[in-house]
Write an enzyme that holds these catalytic residues in place. Structure first.
Site, PDB file in Angstrom:
ATOM      1  N   ARG A 174       0.882  -1.147   0.149  1.00 45.12           N
ATOM      2  CA  ARG A 174       0.077  -0.084   0.062  1.00 45.12           C
ATOM      3  C   ARG A 174       0.948   1.301  -0.132  1.00 45.12           C
ATOM      4  NH1 ARG A 174      -2.191  -3.321  -1.128  1.00 45.12           N
ATOM      5  NH2 ARG A 174      -4.037  -4.632  -0.561  1.00 45.12           N
ATOM      6  N   SER A 225     -10.713   0.038   3.935  1.00 42.94           N
ATOM      7  CA  SER A 225     -10.247  -0.275   5.187  1.00 42.94           C
ATOM      8  C   SER A 225      -9.308   0.720   5.899  1.00 42.94           C
ATOM      9  CB  SER A 225      -9.077  -1.468   4.933  1.00 42.94           C
ATOM     10  OG  SER A 225      -9.414  -2.400   4.196  1.00 42.94           O
ATOM     11  N   GLU A 295      -4.577   3.133   7.217  1.00 45.05           N
ATOM     12  CA  GLU A 295      -4.290   2.894   5.739  1.00 45.05           C
ATOM     13  C   GLU A 295      -5.107   4.076   5.049  1.00 45.05           C
ATOM     14  OE1 GLU A 295      -4.701  -0.934   4.023  1.00 45.05           O
ATOM     15  OE2 GLU A 295      -5.736   0.026   2.425  1.00 45.05           O
TER      16      GLU A 295
END
Ligand SMILES: Cc1cc2nc3c(=O)[nH]c(=O)nc-3n(C[C@H](O)[C@H](O)[C@H](O)COP(=O)(O)OP(=O)(O)OC[C@H]3O[C@@H](n4cnc5c(N)ncnc54)[C@H](O)[C@@H]3O)c2cc1C
Length: 302
Positions: A174, A225, A295
């Site tokens: 990510r 998320s 995130e």
């Protein structure tokens, strides 16, 4: 800011708005106003926008669909540049796909799977733009953008445009070089796909989408998320085990469907979400000794 706005309007770069509420540009439907908000008409308008913004030395940020953003209630200082229509060209040449940074990732996954091109089946349910997905190295179902990006075209603050190779993008879980070392706007990407069986590719993507519909809260505004997975553990599993599903602060609620999603259950503020994030972090640390990292990107005036 007024002079900057006037200059952008005179340069006819596209839509220019003052004090634009970011709640209208984030999937969680939260966020105070951006001082200035620009939607460039095309790549030349984007370059011109960057040139003018640089002259005034104000903070700026590119966004796509706002599907990984929590914008604070006090809004964003400076200029928000939204990539969408106008930066959404698509060229398919054999197995090579070159696509604009403003192109919808879900749409791209659908279009190219129907052409019998494999590699983006994982992305059929990720509601961002290609640029946002490159910046985030978005991924799911065991794959991510780093597996298919051959090169990404980046507009840097000083006005230069460079194609960075997959290695130069320094993709990791990510993240990419755009988050860690080199601030710039992803205006396009070239993806290397594989030829495959059209029906099998479409079916694999549909299976992923169905799984998401069953396990994620599609019926509420959210930002995907909230926490990075503290691998090999999964944030959602830890939060669920802690009994926090359904826990609510103000209008922000831990999803009943997926514990790593916070939904806007109605009238949530960024303050509600931040308090809920802090509560979850503290609970998980106290119970399991794990420090969760967000995130979702938290941006705006503190
Ligand atoms: C229901 C739902 C499910 C999701 N599922 C997943 C998932 O399975 N996997 C996953 O990885 N993510 C998932 N997400 C999160 C999100 O969709 C991805 O992170 C997506 O890649 C963000 O793209 P965006 O265009 O919306 O970026 P934004 O949210 O607009 O921006 C995110 C960050 O990228 C930067 N950025 C945006 N565009 C550019 C650009 N062109 N150039 C440079 N920087 C840019 C922004 O400044 C910001 O820092 C989900 C979100 C939702 C709402």
């Amino acid at each position: 800011m007024e002079k900057l706005r006037e200059e952008l309007l005179q340069a006819n770069v596209g839509t220019v708005k003052e004090n634009e509420r970011m709640a209208s540009h984030t999937t969680i439907k939260i966020g105070g106003p951006a001082d200035l908000f620009v939607e460039p008409k095309n790549i030349d308008s984007l370059k011109k926008t960057m040139e003018i913004v640089r002259k005034y030395d104000v903070p700026w940020r590119a966004i796509g669909r706002g599907s990984n953003l929590l914008v604070l209630d006090e809004g964003i200082a400076g200029v928000v540049i939204k990539l969408g229509e106008g930066l959404d060209d698509l060229y398919i040449h054999d197995t090579e796909v070159t696509v604009g940074g403003g192109y919808s990732l879900i749409k791209l996954a659908t279009v190219i799977s129907k052409q019998g091109l494999s590699g983006l089946e994982f992305a059929g349910g990720i509601p961002g733009t290609v640029g946002g997905a490159v910046y985030m190295n978005a991924g799911a179902h065991g794959s991510d953008m780093s597996r298919i990006v051959k090169k990404a075209q980046i507009l840097f603050e000083d006005g230069t445009i460079e194609w960075l190779t997959n290695e130069e993008m320094e993709f990791s879980y990510r993240t990419s070089v755009l988050q860690t070392k080199r601030k710039g706007i992803c205006v396009a990407a070239t993806l290397e796909m594989k030829k495959g069986n059209r029906d099998e590719i479409v079916a694999a993507m549909q299976k992923n989408k169905d799984y998401r519909r069953e396990t994620q809260p599609w019926n509420y505004p959210c930002a995907g998320s909230i926490f990075r997975n503290p691998l090999p553990k999964y944030a959602g599993q830890l939060i669920e085990r802690a009994g926090l599903k359904g826990y609510t602060i103000g209008g922000a609620k831990i999803s009943e469907q997926h514990a790593n999603f916070i939904v806007n259950a109605g009238g949530a503020t960024a303050k509600d979400v931040l308090e809920l994030i802090d509560y979850v972090k503290k609970t998980i640390y106290d119970l399991y000794g794990v420090s969760l990292q967000t995130e979702v990107e938290i941006v705006g005036r503190k």
